[in-house]
Design a protein around this motif. Sequence first.
Motif, PDB file in Angstrom:
ATOM      1  N   GLN A  43      72.826-130.191  83.903  1.00  0.00           N
ATOM      2  CA  GLN A  43      71.605-129.386  83.993  1.00  0.00           C
ATOM      3  C   GLN A  43      71.944-127.895  83.888  1.00  0.00           C
ATOM      4  N   GLY A  44      72.992-127.470  84.570  1.00  0.00           N
ATOM      5  CA  GLY A  44      73.403-126.065  84.521  1.00  0.00           C
ATOM      6  C   GLY A  44      73.830-125.639  83.125  1.00  0.00           C
ATOM      7  N   ARG A  45      74.591-126.491  82.455  1.00  0.00           N
ATOM      8  CA  ARG A  45      75.022-126.167  81.084  1.00  0.00           C
ATOM      9  C   ARG A  45      73.834-126.089  80.132  1.00  0.00           C
ATOM     10  N   ALA A  46      72.889-127.009  80.291  1.00  0.00           N
ATOM     11  CA  ALA A  46      71.712-127.004  79.431  1.00  0.00           C
ATOM     12  C   ALA A  46      70.885-125.743  79.658  1.00  0.00           C
ATOM     13  N   LYS A  47      70.739-125.347  80.916  1.00  0.00           N
ATOM     14  CA  LYS A  47      69.973-124.138  81.242  1.00  0.00           C
ATOM     15  C   LYS A  47      70.643-122.905  80.642  1.00  0.00           C
ATOM     16  N   ARG A  48      71.959-122.808  80.779  1.00  0.00           N
ATOM     17  CA  ARG A  48      72.685-121.652  80.215  1.00  0.00           C
ATOM     18  C   ARG A  48      72.608-121.643  78.692  1.00  0.00           C
ATOM     19  N   ALA A  49      72.673-122.810  78.071  1.00  0.00           N
ATOM     20  CA  ALA A  49      72.575-122.880  76.614  1.00  0.00           C
ATOM     21  C   ALA A  49      71.190-122.449  76.150  1.00  0.00           C
ATOM     22  N   ARG A  50      70.150-122.889  76.868  1.00  0.00           N
ATOM     23  CA  ARG A  50      68.780-122.489  76.520  1.00  0.00           C
ATOM     24  C   ARG A  50      68.613-120.977  76.656  1.00  0.00           C
ATOM     25  N   GLU A  51      69.133-120.410  77.737  1.00  0.00           N
ATOM     26  CA  GLU A  51      69.040-118.960  77.934  1.00  0.00           C
ATOM     27  C   GLU A  51      69.762-118.208  76.821  1.00  0.00           C
ATOM     28  N   ARG A  52      70.937-118.716  76.442  1.00  0.00           N
ATOM     29  CA  ARG A  52      71.704-118.069  75.368  1.00  0.00           C
ATOM     30  C   ARG A  52      70.949-118.127  74.042  1.00  0.00           C
ATOM     31  N   LEU A  53      70.346-119.281  73.729  1.00  0.00           N
ATOM     32  CA  LEU A  53      69.600-119.429  72.485  1.00  0.00           C
ATOM     33  C   LEU A  53      68.325-118.587  72.483  1.00  0.00           C
ATOM     34  N   ALA A  55      67.959-115.734  74.130  1.00  0.00           N
ATOM     35  CA  ALA A  55      68.403-114.343  73.982  1.00  0.00           C
ATOM     36  C   ALA A  55      68.766-114.039  72.528  1.00  0.00           C
ATOM     37  N   ALA A  56      69.280-115.034  71.816  1.00  0.00           N
ATOM     38  CA  ALA A  56      69.653-114.841  70.412  1.00  0.00           C
ATOM     39  C   ALA A  56      68.440-114.946  69.492  1.00  0.00           C
ATOM     40  N   GLY A  57      67.282-115.342  70.037  1.00  0.00           N
ATOM     41  CA  GLY A  57      66.071-115.464  69.232  1.00  0.00           C
ATOM     42  C   GLY A  57      65.997-116.735  68.415  1.00  0.00           C
ATOM     43  N   GLU A  58      66.825-117.727  68.746  1.00  0.00           N
ATOM     44  CA  GLU A  58      66.828-118.969  67.977  1.00  0.00           C
ATOM     45  C   GLU A  58      65.764-119.950  68.464  1.00  0.00           C
ATOM     46  N   ILE A  59      65.409-119.887  69.739  1.00  0.00           N
ATOM     47  CA  ILE A  59      64.361-120.744  70.273  1.00  0.00           C
ATOM     48  C   ILE A  59      63.414-119.899  71.096  1.00  0.00           C
ATOM     49  N   ASP A  60      62.249-120.451  71.411  1.00  0.00           N
ATOM     50  CA  ASP A  60      61.235-119.730  72.153  1.00  0.00           C
ATOM     51  C   ASP A  60      60.562-120.698  73.121  1.00  0.00           C
ATOM     52  N   THR A  61      60.671-120.433  74.432  1.00  0.00           N
ATOM     53  CA  THR A  61      60.100-121.318  75.434  1.00  0.00           C
ATOM     54  C   THR A  61      58.589-121.393  75.304  1.00  0.00           C
ATOM     55  N   LEU A  62      57.943-120.255  75.024  1.00  0.00           N
ATOM     56  CA  LEU A  62      56.488-120.267  74.897  1.00  0.00           C
ATOM     57  C   LEU A  62      56.037-121.121  73.721  1.00  0.00           C
ATOM     58  N   GLU A  63      56.793-121.116  72.654  1.00  0.00           N
ATOM     59  CA  GLU A  63      56.451-121.951  71.506  1.00  0.00           C
ATOM     60  C   GLU A  63      56.507-123.426  71.887  1.00  0.00           C
ATOM     61  N   ASP A  64      57.486-123.797  72.706  1.00  0.00           N
ATOM     62  CA  ASP A  64      57.615-125.192  73.138  1.00  0.00           C
ATOM     63  C   ASP A  64      56.432-125.634  73.990  1.00  0.00           C
ATOM     64  N   GLN A  65      55.778-124.693  74.677  1.00  0.00           N
ATOM     65  CA  GLN A  65      54.681-125.022  75.573  1.00  0.00           C
ATOM     66  C   GLN A  65      53.328-125.061  74.865  1.00  0.00           C
ATOM     67  N   GLN A  66      53.265-124.658  73.618  1.00  0.00           N
ATOM     68  CA  GLN A  66      52.002-124.637  72.882  1.00  0.00           C
ATOM     69  C   GLN A  66      51.554-126.061  72.546  1.00  0.00           C
ATOM     70  N   PRO A  67      50.228-126.292  72.547  1.00  0.00           N
ATOM     71  CA  PRO A  67      49.743-127.631  72.181  1.00  0.00           C
ATOM     72  C   PRO A  67      49.989-127.912  70.695  1.00  0.00           C
TER      73      PRO A  67
END
Length: 72
Positions: A43-53, A55-67
């Motif tokens: 879980q910790g590694r996944a969280k750090r990887a998500r934060e890193r991605l 910060a790099a602009g490769e993923i977006d948490t808000l986009e994942d939450q959109q319907p």
Amino acid sequence: GTLPETAPAPIMPRKTFKHLGTKTKQAEEFAEEIIELTPEELQGRAKRARERLEAAGEIDTLEDQQPDSAPP
């Protein structure tokens, strides 16, 4: 001599396949990298990887939450 009226169909060589279950080169490389992690470590590694991605602009948490579809 006489020539045939139609050309003979070429014989295609058969492709050889490995037996099912045989590891590919890539699978063998991945198998060497397997490590055992506790659920908390994973879980910790996944969280750090998500934060890193993020910060790099490769993923977006808000986009994942959109319907999936726009509201009416």
